[in-house]
Design an enzyme around this catalytic site. Structure first.
Site: not given
Ligand code: F6R
Length: 615
Positions: A2, A27, A75, A101-102, A488, A492, A495, A511, A610
């Site tokens: 949020c 956010r 969110w 937010n929380g 990774e 990507k 998501e 396996h 984010k």
């Molecule tokens: C994927 C992504 C998330 C963050 C994860 C940790 O693209 O952005 O998987 O990497 O939520 O976030 P931070 O690095 O902000 O602790």
């Protein structure tokens, strides 16, 4: 999660709040709302959907007026995303209005108590409970808003960044923080409140970042007064001068923040090592590391804690720390670590990696590691973030604001910092030959150019994206240093395109996952020239024998894999240990273009946010 924004001053509040919400949309973006004091009362508009939907609703329903207001982009945690659950929330009398937010964990029992006292609730949110608790205290105790907020917060369990105002006292906003970030921008006779500084950066460079368990009463005429929530003591706040500039938070001609951030990598990797890596002189200097050198050098183990992409950067670090500095490393999901009873001692060093510096699980894991006596070292991007403050010491990645929800430049800059730490430790411990050390420094310095060269394949990658965009599953395979890159790459794709993808160590394929392979299955194999090259070639043969489609990341000039693979994405040669910094680039571009072709919201994928400030 949020985003919250507030304004009190002499300008029109609405455009500032709206623009601020657009910047904070990373956010959370499942609903949005705004409340403005227009000189006589509160005008409110809120809706399920994005900030653009809010803008349309405001245009249709209200004439936004006034120089005091608050706004929210959500969110969802408590209550589905709908108009009613969107913030702001009124108290029963309609006097108070709040954004939050929380999570208030004990909202259920408080709600029952308030219902017994005659309160009614429109939404399913914990936030509406909090604003009514504040109202009840304000009436019962006959105290001012600030005091009522303080008493209320001493009775709640959970996390919050809140902003609240009273329509009968439209010259103040009360804010408070625990666990979720809150910045106060200080202008000339005007004040801003936001989850980060981006909403007010064009108005002021001066900001106060509230600490946990602090609240502030922001009065138009009297300024900002910060107090401790627990004991009401006054705090002398530190006013920080912000270095952020407006260009850093705009798209700069790119269609999406994600693409801009992918293209920023050559520059930000340089920013990460600037002043720290002096390749010719053979020097790596990072202040935080030097201050704690003996702890690192004598550590029994390094434990890396992180989530998501940051966890993948931690896995890359495991390879380089063990190989170069010969220190045993364990990489843990912060969310698992925090709920185990991990064996940690004061001989362990814990490295916490986080782009946002706000991830709740990582933060909780840090607190646990600190309790157990370990030195906790942060690798964060956001300057002044909670994790950067909670850790004993650390190094910033200096990647600049990452706004696209899918992490890109955060990953490569995290690896850059971790690589420098590993090299410095190897040098101090004498576990790497001087010539190898010097070679790695030179190669690391060249990485930005190699990343720039890898970006040149975008057109070719776009063609590959076109061919595979309708696949329902992808496998990503890599070995050694490139196994985390496979994870990774798969993350990507998942998501932002919502295509199911799995990353695997290439040799593990036989396996189990090999059963998935048929002519429909694209398999992305990282097959750069490395120690494992021949073995990866054998894995490719195994996939081909089962008619899987191979998309291979190869080193420029490769002939063997080129012959076998259906499609190749070339990257320049690097030492294997530094190759993740380069091999990840085509995978970022591949997911980006697939998602764009599928018409997905690349910067704001569904269900994500984010920074994950809830468990
Ligand atoms: C994927 C992504 C998330 C963050 C994860 C940790 O693209 O952005 O998987 O990497 O939520 O976030 P931070 O690095 O902000 O602790």
């Amino acid at each position: 999660m949020c985003g919250i924004v507030g304004y009190i001053g002499h300008r029109d509040a609405y455009p500032i709040i709206l623009n601020g919400l657009k910047r904070l949309e990373y956010r959370g973006y499942d609903s949005a709302g705004v409340a403005l004091y227009d000189g006589t009362g509160i005008q409110m508009a809120k809706t399920k959907g994005k900030v653009a939907d809010l803008e349309a609703k405001v245009n249709a329903e209200i004439t936004p007026n006034g120089s005091l207001g608050i706004g929210h982009t959500r969110w969802a945690t408590h209550g589905v995303p709908n108009d009613i659950n969107s913030h702001p929330h009124y108290s029963n009398s309609g006097d108070l209005v709040i954004i939050h937010n929380g999570i208030i964990e004990n909202y259920g029992s408080i709600k029952k108590e308030l219902i017994n006292r005659g309160y009614t609730f429109k939404s399913d949110t914990d936030t509406e409970v909090l604003v009514n608790l504040i109202e009840e205290i304000k009436k019962k105790e006959k105290v001012k808003l600030g005091k009522a907020v303080q008493i209320a917060l001493n009775n709640v369990v959970g996390a919050y960044a809140i902003a609240v105002f009273d329509r009968n006292k439209p010259d103040e906003i009360v804010v408070a923080k625990l666990g979720s970030p809150l910045a106060i921008g200080i202008g000339e006779n005007e004040f801003f409140v936001a989850s980060d500084a981006t909403p007010f950066i064009e108005f002021t460079n001066n900001a106060i970042y509230l600490e946990d368990e602090e609240m502030a009463i922001i009065r138009l005429k009297k300024g900002v007064k910060v107090r401790k929530i627990k004991d009401d003591s006054l705090v002398d706040p530190y006013i920080q001068e912000l270095k952020l500039n407006i260009e850093q938070i705009e798209k700069g001609g790119y269609d999406h923040f994600m693409l801009k951030e992918i293209y920023e990598q050559p520059e930000v990797i340089k920013d990460t090592y600037r002043g720290r890596l002096l390749a010719k002189q053979g020097i790596i200097k990072m202040a935080g590391l030097e201050e704690n050198m003996s702890k690192f050098v004598n550590a029994n183990r390094i434990i890396i804690i992180a989530c998501g992409t940051s966890w993948h950067a931690g896995l890359v670090a495991e390879y380089i720390f063990e190989e170069w500095a010969r220190i045993p490393v364990e990489v843990e999901y912060a969310s698992e670590f925090r709920y185990r009873n991990p064996i940690i001692t004061d001989k362990d060093v814990v490295i916490a990696i986080s782009q946002s510096g706000e991830t709740a699980d990582t933060l909780a894991a840090i607190k646990l590691a600190k309790q157990k006596g370990a030195l906790v070292y942060g690798v964060c991007n956001v300057v002044g973030s909670t994790i950067s403050r909670e850790t004993h010491s650390g190094s910033y990645t200096h990647a600049g604001p990452e706004i696209g929800v899918a992490s890109t430049k955060a990953f490569t800059t995290q690896i850059t910092v971790l690589t420098m730490i590993a090299l410095r430790l190897a040098d101090v411990k004498g576990t790497m030959s001087k010539s190898d050390y010097m070679m790695h420094l030179r190669e690391l310095e060249m990485i930005p150019d190699l990343v720039a060269a890898a970006l040149k394949s975008e057109d070719k990658i776009k063609e590959i994206a076109k061919i595979f965009k309708d696949a329902s599953n992808f496998l990503y395979l890599g070995r050694g240093y490139n196994f985390p890159v496979a994870l990774e790459g798969a993350l990507k794709l998942k998501e932002i395109s919502y295509i199911h993808a799995e990353g695997y160590p290439a040799a593990e394929m036989k396996h189990g996952p090999i059963a998935l392979i048929d002519e429909q299955m694209p398999v992305v194999v990282i097959a750069v020239n490395s120690n494992h090259y021949e073995k990866v070639v054998s894995n490719i043969e195994e996939i081909k024998a089962r008619k899987g489609k191979i998309i291979a990341v190869v080193t420029e000039g490769d002939t063997v894999v080129k012959e076998l693979a259906d499609y190749v994405m070339e990257v320049p040669a690097t030492p294997e240990s530094l190759s993740p910094l380069v091999t990840t680039i085509p995978l970022q571009l591949l997911s980006y273009h697939i998602a764009v072709m599928l018409d997905k919201n690349v910067d704001q994928p569904r269900n994500l946010a984010k920074s994950v400030t809830v468990e």
